[in-house]
Design an enzyme around this catalytic site. Structure first.
Site, PDB file in Angstrom:
ATOM      1  N   ASP A   1       1.016  -1.214   0.061  1.00 56.31           N
ATOM      2  CA  ASP A   1       0.023   0.126  -0.027  1.00 56.31           C
ATOM      3  C   ASP A   1       0.912   1.181   0.091  1.00 56.31           C
ATOM      4  O   ASP A   1       2.028   1.222   0.018  1.00 56.31           O
ATOM      5  CB  ASP A   1      -1.000  -0.051   1.239  1.00 56.31           C
ATOM      6  CG  ASP A   1      -2.244   0.596   1.052  1.00 56.31           C
ATOM      7  OD1 ASP A   1      -2.406   1.421   0.035  1.00 56.31           O
ATOM      8  OD2 ASP A   1      -3.217  -0.085   1.827  1.00 56.31           O
TER       9      ASP A   1
ATOM     10  N   TRP B   1      -2.516   3.549  -6.003  1.00 53.71           N
ATOM     11  CA  TRP B   1      -3.885   4.232  -6.584  1.00 53.71           C
ATOM     12  C   TRP B   1      -3.572   5.129  -7.648  1.00 53.71           C
ATOM     13  O   TRP B   1      -4.306   6.034  -8.050  1.00 53.71           O
ATOM     14  CB  TRP B   1      -4.332   5.289  -5.490  1.00 53.71           C
ATOM     15  CG  TRP B   1      -4.446   4.521  -3.884  1.00 53.71           C
ATOM     16  CD1 TRP B   1      -4.796   3.396  -3.456  1.00 53.71           C
ATOM     17  CD2 TRP B   1      -3.753   5.169  -2.621  1.00 53.71           C
ATOM     18  NE1 TRP B   1      -4.423   3.026  -2.301  1.00 53.71           N
ATOM     19  CE2 TRP B   1      -3.908   4.034  -1.649  1.00 53.71           C
ATOM     20  CE3 TRP B   1      -3.109   6.256  -2.605  1.00 53.71           C
ATOM     21  CZ2 TRP B   1      -3.522   4.306  -0.506  1.00 53.71           C
ATOM     22  CZ3 TRP B   1      -2.657   6.483  -1.109  1.00 53.71           C
ATOM     23  CH2 TRP B   1      -2.849   5.585  -0.057  1.00 53.71           C
ATOM     24  N   GLY B   2      -2.582   4.501  -8.490  1.00 52.76           N
ATOM     25  CA  GLY B   2      -2.574   5.360  -9.930  1.00 52.76           C
ATOM     26  C   GLY B   2      -1.793   6.845  -9.647  1.00 52.76           C
ATOM     27  O   GLY B   2      -1.618   7.682 -10.578  1.00 52.76           O
TER      28      GLY B   2
ATOM     29  N   ASP C   1      -9.980   3.857  -3.681  1.00 51.39           N
ATOM     30  CA  ASP C   1     -10.945   2.521  -3.085  1.00 51.39           C
ATOM     31  C   ASP C   1     -12.254   2.425  -3.866  1.00 51.39           C
ATOM     32  O   ASP C   1     -12.952   3.137  -4.097  1.00 51.39           O
ATOM     33  CB  ASP C   1     -10.766   2.635  -1.629  1.00 51.39           C
ATOM     34  CG  ASP C   1      -9.271   2.211  -0.978  1.00 51.39           C
ATOM     35  OD1 ASP C   1      -8.429   2.279  -1.728  1.00 51.39           O
ATOM     36  OD2 ASP C   1      -9.476   2.271  -0.015  1.00 51.39           O
TER      37      ASP C   1
HETATM   38  C1  GLA Z   1      -5.860   1.276   1.243  1.00 50.13           C
HETATM   39  C2  GLA Z   1      -6.130   0.329   0.255  1.00 50.13           C
HETATM   40  C3  GLA Z   1      -7.292  -0.630   0.490  1.00 50.13           C
HETATM   41  C4  GLA Z   1      -6.922  -1.332   1.694  1.00 50.13           C
HETATM   42  C5  GLA Z   1      -6.937  -0.265   2.710  1.00 50.13           C
HETATM   43  C6  GLA Z   1      -6.429  -1.020   4.216  1.00 50.13           C
HETATM   44  O1  GLA Z   1      -7.194   2.339   1.589  1.00 50.13           O
HETATM   45  O2  GLA Z   1      -6.327   1.143  -1.103  1.00 50.13           O
HETATM   46  O3  GLA Z   1      -7.178  -1.442  -0.528  1.00 50.13           O
HETATM   47  O4  GLA Z   1      -5.850  -2.139   1.552  1.00 50.13           O
HETATM   48  O5  GLA Z   1      -5.693   0.714   2.343  1.00 50.13           O
HETATM   49  O6  GLA Z   1      -6.232  -0.160   5.176  1.00 50.13           O
END
Ligand code: GLA
Length: 378
Positions: free
Chosen positions: A125, A160-161, A182
């Site tokens: 992440d 996230w791009g 997300d």
């Molecule tokens: C981020 C990621 C999610 C998930 C959460 C966990 O928001 O983009 O997919 O893994 O963290 O905290």
């Protein structure tokens, strides 16, 4: 790790968030087997955030003793004994998104621990990262650590791009990269994430897949990222879009309680074949500027050449109220006049067939719906 086709599996986040434990993961593993999802190709069981103790111990990440009393090696062994693969989660920062310890400056020690637990997939992440270090180096560090850890681990980057991810991610050792924020269990999330792909579609490819986030099919408005839930048609459109765009297919619902229609969608072999096509050719727009041909405001159609010489054609109506009449010429797919009258299109959700007599194909698609055709020449 090299992979020719997008990974398929299940991840704990969408439904369970931080409420995870080893019993739950075992039950989900069993449910993936008993529902036939494992045999349909969903092989990774991935534990997301909130598996760790709040502090490192002797420099190591330690599984939460209440949630995972038997430890991660034992859980990995269980998952492997069911013929599946084991996925875990960390972040480029000091802390994960939920504020638990993450891998910054511990990349090599963590990669070695993951390998010793039998981990096959690492979601990595972007939260709480140090801003003074370029993002590509944060991912390169873990990419390097994984490449040398002695185990073949799929490296799923999750930035996230942001910060130009598609421009540098392939050089980090990542096997996939999240191109979106997300997802939530709602039609608007499906529409927004799909439409945000306009400039990214051609950046996904074999060995570094464009990950559009986990699937919401079957959530029905329940769980951590639930909002309104979706209709069957909306889940079908979502699944087809992710498949068409060669995104990883990672289920996010509670598979133990999945409804029949959602299971049917997730197990649709004909759609999965498009996603898993070994040639990995990216979609082209059908009769319009690449990568999408928009028809009206909210409709677009894509075509993907498959390795057996057939062509998958997707017609997606993202509009809320208006039925869209899609039309394309066989010329647009690459077929000349010789082939007209010998062309068959089969719709992959309903089995409907069209045999166009002239060089044009017409189909009406209702709001939030799609038609996914496989075109062959007899
Ligand atoms: C981020 C990621 C999610 C998930 C959460 C966990 O928001 O983009 O997919 O893994 O963290 O905290």
């Amino acid at each position: 790790m090299f992979r020719q086709t997008p990974p398929m599996g299940w991840n704990s986040w969408n439904t369970f968030g931080a409420n995870i434990n080893e019993q739950l993961i075992k039950e989900m593993t069993d449910a993936l087997v008993s529902t036939g999802l494992r045999d349909a190709g969903y092989e990774y069981v991935i534990i997301d955030d909130a598996w760790q103790e709040p502090r490192r111990e002797n420099g190591h990440l330690v599984p939460d003793r209440n949630k995972f009393p038997s430890g991660m090696k034992a859980l990995g062994d269980y998952i492997h004994s069911k013929g599946m693969k084991f996925g875990m989660y960390s972040s480029t920062g000091h802390l994960t998104c939920l504020g638990l310890p993450a891998s910054y400056e511990h990349e090599f020690i963590d990669a070695a621990d993951f390998a010793s637990w039998g981990v096959d997939y690492l979601k990595y992440d972007y939260c709480n990262r140090p801003f003074r270090i370029p993002s590509e180096m944060l991912y390169r560090r873990m990419g390097l650590a994984l490449a040398g850890c002695g185990r073949d681990i799929f490296f799923a980057a999750c930035s996230w791009g942001k910060d130009g991810t598609p421009e540098w991610i392939r050089g980090t050792g990542a096997s996939s990269w999240r191109s979106t924020g997300d997802i939530s269990d709602s039609w608007s999330a499906v529409r927004d994430l799909a439409c945000a792909q306009h400039d990214k579609l051609l950046s996904g490819a074999i060995n570094c897949f464009n990950d559009m986030d986990m699937l919401i099919v079957g959530m029905r408005g329940k769980g951590n990222v639930a909002v309104t839930g979706c209709t069957d048609d909306e889940y079908r459109t979502h699944f087809a879009l992710w498949s068409f765009m060669a995104s990883p297919l990672i289920i996010g619902c509670d598979v133990r309680n999945i409804d029949e229609e959602s299971l049917k969608i997730l197990k649709n072999k004909d759609i999965i074949i498009i996603n898993q096509d070994p040639d990995g050719r990216l979609p082209l727009s059908l009769g319009g500027p690449a990568p999408y041909a928009f028809i009206g405001k909210n409709g677009y159609s894509l075509s993907r050449l498959l390795s057996d010489g057939s062509v998958a054609i997707g017609m997606f109506n993202m509009d809320d109220d208006t039925e869209i009449s899609f039309q394309f010429s066989l010329y647009d797919v690459g077929l000349d006049k010789e082939h007209w009258g010998r062309t068959v299109l089969k719709e992959l959700y309903t089995g409907e067939e069209i045999r166009p007599e002239c060089g044009f194909v017409y189909a009406g698609v209702k709001p939030h719906c799609c038609k996914i055709w496989r075109l062959t020449v007899e």
